[in-house]
Design a protein around this motif. Structure first.
Motif, mmCIF file in Angstrom:
data_model
loop_
_atom_site.group_PDB
_atom_site.id
_atom_site.type_symbol
_atom_site.label_atom_id
_atom_site.label_comp_id
_atom_site.label_asym_id
_atom_site.label_seq_id
_atom_site.Cartn_x
_atom_site.Cartn_y
_atom_site.Cartn_z
ATOM 1 N N ILE A 121 -11.948 -15.572 8.372
ATOM 2 C CA ILE A 121 -10.825 -14.762 8.234
ATOM 3 C C ILE A 121 -11.336 -13.729 7.124
ATOM 4 C CG2 ILE A 121 -8.548 -14.199 7.405
ATOM 5 C CD1 ILE A 121 -7.822 -17.183 8.204
ATOM 6 N N LEU A 122 -11.007 -12.435 7.484
ATOM 7 C CA LEU A 122 -11.324 -11.305 6.647
ATOM 8 C C LEU A 122 -10.200 -10.832 6.046
ATOM 9 C CD1 LEU A 122 -13.695 -9.236 5.375
ATOM 10 C CD2 LEU A 122 -13.215 -7.802 7.522
ATOM 11 N N VAL A 123 -10.118 -10.677 4.759
ATOM 12 C CA VAL A 123 -9.126 -10.065 4.235
ATOM 13 C C VAL A 123 -9.358 -8.599 3.852
ATOM 14 C CG1 VAL A 123 -7.401 -10.003 2.181
ATOM 15 C CG2 VAL A 123 -8.291 -12.133 3.077
ATOM 16 N N ILE A 124 -8.536 -7.392 4.359
ATOM 17 C CA ILE A 124 -8.580 -6.113 4.046
ATOM 18 C C ILE A 124 -7.308 -5.717 3.384
ATOM 19 C CG2 ILE A 124 -8.827 -3.885 5.166
ATOM 20 C CD1 ILE A 124 -9.917 -5.549 7.674
ATOM 21 N N GLU A 125 -7.605 -5.164 2.335
ATOM 22 C CA GLU A 125 -6.576 -4.354 1.353
ATOM 23 C C GLU A 125 -6.690 -2.786 1.262
ATOM 24 O OE1 GLU A 125 -5.870 -6.359 -2.615
ATOM 25 O OE2 GLU A 125 -7.313 -7.722 -2.044
ATOM 26 N N ILE A 126 -5.630 -2.194 1.811
ATOM 27 C CA ILE A 126 -5.713 -0.623 1.764
ATOM 28 C C ILE A 126 -4.534 -0.453 0.801
ATOM 29 C CG2 ILE A 126 -4.903 1.206 3.534
ATOM 30 C CD1 ILE A 126 -5.825 -0.677 5.794
ATOM 31 N N ASP A 127 -4.983 0.668 -0.185
ATOM 32 C CA ASP A 127 -3.851 1.220 -1.244
ATOM 33 C C ASP A 127 -3.886 2.741 -0.774
ATOM 34 O OD1 ASP A 127 -3.068 -1.025 -2.725
ATOM 35 O OD2 ASP A 127 -5.037 -1.268 -3.295
ATOM 36 N N LEU A 128 -2.805 3.322 -0.537
ATOM 37 C CA LEU A 128 -2.750 4.714 -0.103
ATOM 38 C C LEU A 128 -2.324 5.320 -1.437
ATOM 39 C CD1 LEU A 128 -0.428 4.968 3.083
ATOM 40 C CD2 LEU A 128 -3.132 4.730 2.726
ATOM 41 N N ASP A 129 -2.934 6.571 -1.688
ATOM 42 C CA ASP A 129 -2.755 7.568 -2.804
ATOM 43 C C ASP A 129 -1.321 7.779 -2.765
ATOM 44 O OD1 ASP A 129 -2.553 9.672 -4.472
ATOM 45 O OD2 ASP A 129 -4.560 10.605 -3.915
ATOM 46 N N PRO A 130 -0.639 7.724 -3.795
ATOM 47 C CA PRO A 130 0.809 8.081 -3.611
ATOM 48 C C PRO A 130 1.130 9.434 -3.541
ATOM 49 C CG PRO A 130 0.396 6.566 -5.765
ATOM 50 C CD PRO A 130 -0.925 6.987 -4.981
ATOM 51 N N GLU A 131 0.381 10.345 -4.046
ATOM 52 C CA GLU A 131 0.412 11.746 -3.967
ATOM 53 C C GLU A 131 0.109 12.358 -2.617
ATOM 54 O OE1 GLU A 131 1.554 13.395 -6.720
ATOM 55 O OE2 GLU A 131 1.829 10.960 -7.582
ATOM 56 N N ASN A 132 -0.590 11.686 -1.747
ATOM 57 C CA ASN A 132 -1.024 11.999 -0.497
ATOM 58 C C ASN A 132 -1.550 10.908 0.341
ATOM 59 O OD1 ASN A 132 -2.191 13.148 1.713
ATOM 60 N ND2 ASN A 132 -3.195 14.849 0.803
ATOM 61 N N ARG A 133 -0.830 10.418 0.867
ATOM 62 C CA ARG A 133 -0.743 9.165 1.823
ATOM 63 C C ARG A 133 -1.641 9.236 3.084
ATOM 64 N NH1 ARG A 133 5.263 6.526 1.138
ATOM 65 N NH2 ARG A 133 5.358 6.548 -1.162
ATOM 66 N N ARG A 134 -2.017 10.457 3.153
ATOM 67 C CA ARG A 134 -3.178 10.487 3.994
ATOM 68 C C ARG A 134 -4.414 9.815 3.744
ATOM 69 N NH1 ARG A 134 -4.651 15.771 5.086
ATOM 70 N NH2 ARG A 134 -5.886 15.036 6.361
ATOM 71 N N TYR A 135 -4.582 9.671 2.433
ATOM 72 C CA TYR A 135 -6.026 9.082 1.800
ATOM 73 C C TYR A 135 -5.695 7.948 1.058
ATOM 74 C CZ TYR A 135 -7.473 13.923 2.614
ATOM 75 O OH TYR A 135 -7.633 15.307 3.323
ATOM 76 N N LEU A 136 -6.698 7.153 0.901
ATOM 77 C CA LEU A 136 -7.033 6.022 0.235
ATOM 78 C C LEU A 136 -7.031 6.290 -1.218
ATOM 79 C CD1 LEU A 136 -9.830 4.077 2.219
ATOM 80 C CD2 LEU A 136 -7.493 3.376 1.839
ATOM 81 N N ALA A 137 -6.133 5.283 -2.125
ATOM 82 C CA ALA A 137 -6.257 5.540 -3.610
ATOM 83 C C ALA A 137 -7.649 5.034 -4.043
ATOM 84 C CB ALA A 137 -5.228 4.830 -4.349
ATOM 85 N N ARG A 138 -8.166 4.300 -3.528
ATOM 86 C CA ARG A 138 -9.631 3.863 -3.968
ATOM 87 C C ARG A 138 -10.134 3.406 -2.686
ATOM 88 N NH1 ARG A 138 -9.258 -2.062 -3.852
ATOM 89 N NH2 ARG A 138 -7.091 -2.769 -3.802
#
Length: 151
Positions: A121-138
């Motif tokens: 099992i691979l865990v994947i975490e996605i955090d969006l940039d709150p200012e522009n949700r088209r992009y990752l925050a990190r």
């Protein structure tokens, strides 16, 4: 014996349908779009695919602040090399909000029954940039579930 095999197959199909329908959650379509793009990238497994993912889903500001672009490419390539191809079905959703998605996906060809081990099992975490949700925050957070358990 034949009936038992048919029943097992039907249960597996129903279980997979259940996971697919409920694994998507109610969160943000942008997180799911990025997850799908990462699955395609991981399954392609090339440097070109990884670079395209970074260039598309990291904000220009995040790319500009990067100290070493190649370290990000190397991290993703390490995950791709160690884990291999993954299934497109979400095995389990751990968190699903407007700006965060944390899911578990399975290595390619890992059956749902019997229950897969944490090394499959691979865990994947996605955090969006709150200012522009088209992009990752990190960058994406990723690792085998076995590593998360050992922490």
């Amino acid at each position: 014996m034949f009936v038992d095999e048919i029943m097992k197959a039907l249960i597996t199909i129903l279980f997979a349908s259940f996971l697919t329908g409920f694994g998507a959650g109610n969160g943000n379509d942008e997180t799911k779009r990025i997850l799908q793009a990462w699955i395609v990238t991981q399954n392609q497994g090339t440097d070109v695919a990884v670079r395209k993912f970074i260039d598309t889903y990291y904000s220009p500001d995040l790319i500009q602040k990067m100290k070493n672009y190649e370290d990000h490419v190397k991290f993703y390539k390490q995950i791709i090399h160690e884990f291999g191809k993954i299934q497109e079905v979400i095995y389990e959703t751990e968190k699903d909000t407007d700006i965060k998605l944390k899911v578990q996906v399975l290595k390619e060809a890992t059956p749902l029954v019997p229950e897969p081990g944490p090394e499959e099992i691979l865990v994947i975490e996605i955090d969006l940039d709150p200012e522009n949700r088209r992009y990752l925050a990190r960058g994406l957070g990723m690792g085998a579930l076995i590593c998360y358990i050992k922490r």
